[in-house]
Design a protein around this motif. Structure first.
Motif, PDB file in Angstrom:
ATOM      1  N   LEU A 130      45.260   2.945  22.653  1.00 33.55           N
ATOM      2  CA  LEU A 130      44.777   4.262  23.074  1.00 33.55           C
ATOM      3  C   LEU A 130      45.483   4.732  24.349  1.00 33.55           C
ATOM      4  O   LEU A 130      45.757   5.927  24.504  1.00 33.55           O
ATOM      5  CB  LEU A 130      43.268   4.223  23.300  1.00 33.55           C
ATOM      6  N   ALA A 131      45.780   3.801  25.253  1.00 41.33           N
ATOM      7  CA  ALA A 131      46.494   4.179  26.476  1.00 41.33           C
ATOM      8  C   ALA A 131      47.881   4.717  26.152  1.00 41.33           C
ATOM      9  O   ALA A 131      48.335   5.710  26.736  1.00 41.33           O
ATOM     10  CB  ALA A 131      46.592   2.978  27.419  1.00 41.33           C
ATOM     11  N   VAL A 132      48.556   4.063  25.209  1.00 44.03           N
ATOM     12  CA  VAL A 132      49.880   4.546  24.789  1.00 44.03           C
ATOM     13  C   VAL A 132      49.747   5.910  24.124  1.00 44.03           C
ATOM     14  O   VAL A 132      50.574   6.819  24.348  1.00 44.03           O
ATOM     15  CB  VAL A 132      50.539   3.537  23.833  1.00 44.03           C
ATOM     16  N   LEU A 133      48.706   6.088  23.305  1.00 43.43           N
ATOM     17  CA  LEU A 133      48.501   7.360  22.625  1.00 43.43           C
ATOM     18  C   LEU A 133      48.212   8.484  23.614  1.00 43.43           C
ATOM     19  O   LEU A 133      48.831   9.559  23.545  1.00 43.43           O
ATOM     20  CB  LEU A 133      47.337   7.232  21.632  1.00 43.43           C
ATOM     21  N   PHE A 134      47.292   8.254  24.557  1.00 44.79           N
ATOM     22  CA  PHE A 134      46.903   9.299  25.500  1.00 44.79           C
ATOM     23  C   PHE A 134      47.961   9.545  26.567  1.00 44.79           C
ATOM     24  O   PHE A 134      47.844  10.503  27.326  1.00 44.79           O
ATOM     25  CB  PHE A 134      45.572   8.946  26.158  1.00 44.79           C
ATOM     26  N   PRO A 146      31.808   7.151  26.624  1.00 44.73           N
ATOM     27  CA  PRO A 146      30.845   6.108  26.223  1.00 44.73           C
ATOM     28  C   PRO A 146      30.578   5.052  27.278  1.00 44.73           C
ATOM     29  O   PRO A 146      29.513   4.427  27.274  1.00 44.73           O
ATOM     30  CB  PRO A 146      31.509   5.483  24.983  1.00 44.73           C
ATOM     31  N   PHE A 147      31.522   4.842  28.196  1.00 48.18           N
ATOM     32  CA  PHE A 147      31.324   3.820  29.226  1.00 48.18           C
ATOM     33  C   PHE A 147      30.185   4.182  30.170  1.00 48.18           C
ATOM     34  O   PHE A 147      29.572   3.302  30.784  1.00 48.18           O
ATOM     35  CB  PHE A 147      32.616   3.612  30.022  1.00 48.18           C
ATOM     36  N   PHE A 148      29.858   5.476  30.283  1.00 49.20           N
ATOM     37  CA  PHE A 148      28.823   5.919  31.203  1.00 49.20           C
ATOM     38  C   PHE A 148      27.456   6.024  30.542  1.00 49.20           C
ATOM     39  O   PHE A 148      26.487   6.431  31.182  1.00 49.20           O
ATOM     40  CB  PHE A 148      29.221   7.269  31.810  1.00 49.20           C
ATOM     41  N   VAL A 149      27.374   5.641  29.262  1.00 46.70           N
ATOM     42  CA  VAL A 149      26.085   5.608  28.567  1.00 46.70           C
ATOM     43  C   VAL A 149      25.400   4.279  28.880  1.00 46.70           C
ATOM     44  O   VAL A 149      26.019   3.221  28.811  1.00 46.70           O
ATOM     45  CB  VAL A 149      26.279   5.770  27.045  1.00 46.70           C
ATOM     46  N   MET A 150      24.115   4.318  29.213  1.00 44.47           N
ATOM     47  CA  MET A 150      23.383   3.095  29.534  1.00 44.47           C
ATOM     48  C   MET A 150      23.339   2.169  28.316  1.00 44.47           C
ATOM     49  O   MET A 150      23.217   2.638  27.178  1.00 44.47           O
ATOM     50  CB  MET A 150      21.962   3.429  29.991  1.00 44.47           C
ATOM     51  N   PRO A 151      23.436   0.865  28.523  1.00 44.81           N
ATOM     52  CA  PRO A 151      23.449  -0.076  27.392  1.00 44.81           C
ATOM     53  C   PRO A 151      22.246   0.068  26.464  1.00 44.81           C
ATOM     54  O   PRO A 151      22.394  -0.013  25.239  1.00 44.81           O
ATOM     55  CB  PRO A 151      23.461  -1.451  28.082  1.00 44.81           C
ATOM     56  N   THR A 152      21.059   0.282  27.031  1.00 43.86           N
ATOM     57  CA  THR A 152      19.865   0.422  26.193  1.00 43.86           C
ATOM     58  C   THR A 152      19.958   1.661  25.316  1.00 43.86           C
ATOM     59  O   THR A 152      19.637   1.617  24.117  1.00 43.86           O
ATOM     60  CB  THR A 152      18.610   0.505  27.078  1.00 43.86           C
ATOM     61  N   VAL A 153      20.404   2.767  25.900  1.00 50.07           N
ATOM     62  CA  VAL A 153      20.553   4.007  25.130  1.00 50.07           C
ATOM     63  C   VAL A 153      21.609   3.833  24.047  1.00 50.07           C
ATOM     64  O   VAL A 153      21.429   4.248  22.898  1.00 50.07           O
ATOM     65  CB  VAL A 153      20.916   5.173  26.066  1.00 50.07           C
ATOM     66  N   SER A 154      22.713   3.215  24.402  1.00 52.00           N
ATOM     67  CA  SER A 154      23.779   2.968  23.434  1.00 52.00           C
ATOM     68  C   SER A 154      23.279   2.135  22.261  1.00 52.00           C
ATOM     69  O   SER A 154      23.557   2.445  21.095  1.00 52.00           O
ATOM     70  CB  SER A 154      24.944   2.260  24.126  1.00 52.00           C
ATOM     71  N   ALA A 155      22.529   1.078  22.559  1.00 52.92           N
ATOM     72  CA  ALA A 155      22.010   0.223  21.489  1.00 52.92           C
ATOM     73  C   ALA A 155      21.042   0.985  20.590  1.00 52.92           C
ATOM     74  O   ALA A 155      21.064   0.831  19.360  1.00 52.92           O
ATOM     75  CB  ALA A 155      21.327  -0.997  22.104  1.00 52.92           C
ATOM     76  N   LEU A 156      20.199   1.833  21.187  1.00 53.12           N
ATOM     77  CA  LEU A 156      19.252   2.615  20.384  1.00 53.12           C
ATOM     78  C   LEU A 156      19.974   3.623  19.494  1.00 53.12           C
ATOM     79  O   LEU A 156      19.583   3.838  18.339  1.00 53.12           O
ATOM     80  CB  LEU A 156      18.268   3.338  21.310  1.00 53.12           C
ATOM     81  N   VAL A 157      21.024   4.242  20.019  1.00 55.31           N
ATOM     82  CA  VAL A 157      21.794   5.204  19.225  1.00 55.31           C
ATOM     83  C   VAL A 157      22.414   4.509  18.017  1.00 55.31           C
ATOM     84  O   VAL A 157      22.344   4.998  16.884  1.00 55.31           O
ATOM     85  CB  VAL A 157      22.871   5.877  20.103  1.00 55.31           C
ATOM     86  N   TRP A 158      23.043   3.363  18.259  1.00 55.80           N
ATOM     87  CA  TRP A 158      23.665   2.643  17.148  1.00 55.80           C
ATOM     88  C   TRP A 158      22.627   2.120  16.157  1.00 55.80           C
ATOM     89  O   TRP A 158      22.854   2.131  14.943  1.00 55.80           O
ATOM     90  CB  TRP A 158      24.509   1.488  17.685  1.00 55.80           C
ATOM     91  N   LYS A 159      21.491   1.673  16.651  1.00 54.66           N
ATOM     92  CA  LYS A 159      20.472   1.113  15.770  1.00 54.66           C
ATOM     93  C   LYS A 159      19.826   2.166  14.888  1.00 54.66           C
ATOM     94  O   LYS A 159      19.636   1.954  13.681  1.00 54.66           O
ATOM     95  CB  LYS A 159      19.401   0.408  16.612  1.00 54.66           C
ATOM     96  N   ASN A 160      19.481   3.317  15.464  1.00 57.96           N
ATOM     97  CA  ASN A 160      18.691   4.317  14.745  1.00 57.96           C
ATOM     98  C   ASN A 160      19.508   5.452  14.143  1.00 57.96           C
ATOM     99  O   ASN A 160      19.039   6.113  13.213  1.00 57.96           O
ATOM    100  CB  ASN A 160      17.637   4.919  15.690  1.00 57.96           C
ATOM    101  N   MET A 161      20.720   5.694  14.659  1.00 58.53           N
ATOM    102  CA  MET A 161      21.505   6.827  14.183  1.00 58.53           C
ATOM    103  C   MET A 161      22.776   6.419  13.439  1.00 58.53           C
ATOM    104  O   MET A 161      23.251   7.181  12.591  1.00 58.53           O
ATOM    105  CB  MET A 161      21.871   7.739  15.353  1.00 58.53           C
ATOM    106  N   ALA A 215      38.414  -0.377  29.366  1.00 60.19           N
ATOM    107  CA  ALA A 215      39.776  -0.900  29.206  1.00 60.19           C
ATOM    108  C   ALA A 215      40.780   0.245  29.145  1.00 60.19           C
ATOM    109  O   ALA A 215      41.863   0.175  29.749  1.00 60.19           O
ATOM    110  CB  ALA A 215      39.859  -1.757  27.949  1.00 60.19           C
ATOM    111  N   LEU A 216      40.435   1.310  28.423  1.00 62.15           N
ATOM    112  CA  LEU A 216      41.317   2.474  28.331  1.00 62.15           C
ATOM    113  C   LEU A 216      41.560   3.078  29.706  1.00 62.15           C
ATOM    114  O   LEU A 216      42.705   3.429  30.049  1.00 62.15           O
ATOM    115  CB  LEU A 216      40.705   3.510  27.392  1.00 62.15           C
ATOM    116  N   LEU A 217      40.518   3.200  30.515  1.00 65.82           N
ATOM    117  CA  LEU A 217      40.646   3.815  31.840  1.00 65.82           C
ATOM    118  C   LEU A 217      41.599   3.011  32.729  1.00 65.82           C
ATOM    119  O   LEU A 217      42.489   3.573  33.368  1.00 65.82           O
ATOM    120  CB  LEU A 217      39.267   3.918  32.485  1.00 65.82           C
ATOM    121  N   ILE A 218      41.434   1.693  32.759  1.00 62.64           N
ATOM    122  CA  ILE A 218      42.287   0.854  33.598  1.00 62.64           C
ATOM    123  C   ILE A 218      43.725   0.863  33.093  1.00 62.64           C
ATOM    124  O   ILE A 218      44.683   1.017  33.877  1.00 62.64           O
ATOM    125  CB  ILE A 218      41.745  -0.585  33.635  1.00 62.64           C
TER     126      ILE A 218
END
Length: 296
Positions: free
Chosen positions: A96-100, A117-132, A176-179
């Motif tokens: 992705l770094a090469v692409l961007f 996505p890195f700024f999404v809280m882990p709990t919220v992220s897990a709920l989104v993936w689990k339910n959506m 990883a992409l940001l760094i």
């Protein structure tokens, strides 16, 4: 004159130490007191459900853990989780770094969306993936499977550890992409252009110029991610609760089970000490790897 200068330096050094002392003392207490209490409780009988059972346990808490198959299963899951997430995030981050790095319309917006996505809280992220996303009936992946004429999959029952890996990798790939993208900014374009003029193709430029340039950044990504991935908890707690069975129980979740489900503070503290030892072993290798890359 020399004595005056030496005395001035000494007084200045003492003043500096006096100014630093409160912060250093607070930091030491902040680290040493919890560590000392953890080590102390790891050698004690301390189960909140059995208040009458107390006293010095010796190494029995450690013997119990080290002979418990759940510990080795949890350590195996921890290593698998860390290894797969690192492989996905580092490999995907490089691509992705090469692409961007290339010029295309809407690149700025695409970069922001990719890092979000890195700024999404882990709990919220897990709920989104689990339910959506991974819900077997109403999830996006189930809808895609039905659209293609395939049966929907219950991800957390069929592929529980893989599901956790996907969720955690989705969270850490933007880091990883940001760094790596930041490191790409310092790549010498004249060197790349000279390689192109000499007949080097995209793959040759990638393997012989881009990858060596990103070596230090890759080491930093691996070190930082591994430290945090060893303590993954929220994603497991929200989605699978360590199951089915022990399929997604890592070391952090095993300590939680011992402390807050079985109320055995002594055994949980022993697990914490084992986790500290494992983390320090990993940290030693990582620091050496990073130092070696910085010297190159």
């Amino acid at each position: 004159m020399t004595r005056t200068r030496a005395s001035g330096r000494t007084v200045g050094g003492l003043r500096t130490l006096l100014l630093q002392a409160p912060a250093v003392t607070l930091l030491l207490l902040w680290m040493i007191v919890p560590l000392g209490m953890t080590i102390w409780f790891s050698f004690q009988y301390y189960n909140l459900l059995m208040p009458g059972m107390s006293g010095f346990a010796g190494v029995e808490n450690y013997e119990y853990l080290l002979t418990d198959p759940a510990l080795w299963k949890a350590m195996g899951n921890t290593l698998l989780l860390v290894g797969w997430v690192l492989a996905i995030t580092v490999g995907g981050g490089i691509l992705l770094a090469v692409l961007f790095q290339q010029e295309f319309a809407g690149r700025g917006i695409a970069r922001v969306l990719a890092i979000s996505p890195f700024f999404v809280m882990p709990t919220v992220s897990a709920l989104v993936w689990k339910n959506m996303m991974m819900h077997p009936s109403n999830g996006v992946l189930a809808w895609l499977a039905n659209t293609l004429g395939l049966p929907a999959m219950d991800w957390f029952s069929t592929l529980p550890l893989t599901s956790i890996v996907i969720i955690v990798a989705w969270q850490w790939l933007p880091f990883a992409l940001l760094i790596l993208l930041t490191a790409m900014q310092s790549l010498d374009e004249d060197q790349v252009e000279a390689a192109r003029m000499d007949g080097a193709g995209p793959f040759a430029i990638f393997f012989f110029i881009t990858l060596p340039h990103l070596k230090r950044a890759i080491s930093v990504v691996i070190m930082i991610e591994m430290i945090f991935l060893l303590t993954i908890f929220a994603e497991i707690f929200v989605t699978t609760s360590g199951g089915p069975g022990l399929a997604t129980t890592n070391l952090a979740y095993l300590i939680y089970m011992q402390a807050l489900l079985d109320f055995d503070v002594g055994v949980a503290s022993a697990g914490g000490v084992i986790a500290i030892i494992l983390a320090n072993i990993v940290a030693i290798f990582l620091v050496r790897m990073v130092a070696r890359n910085l010297e190159d």
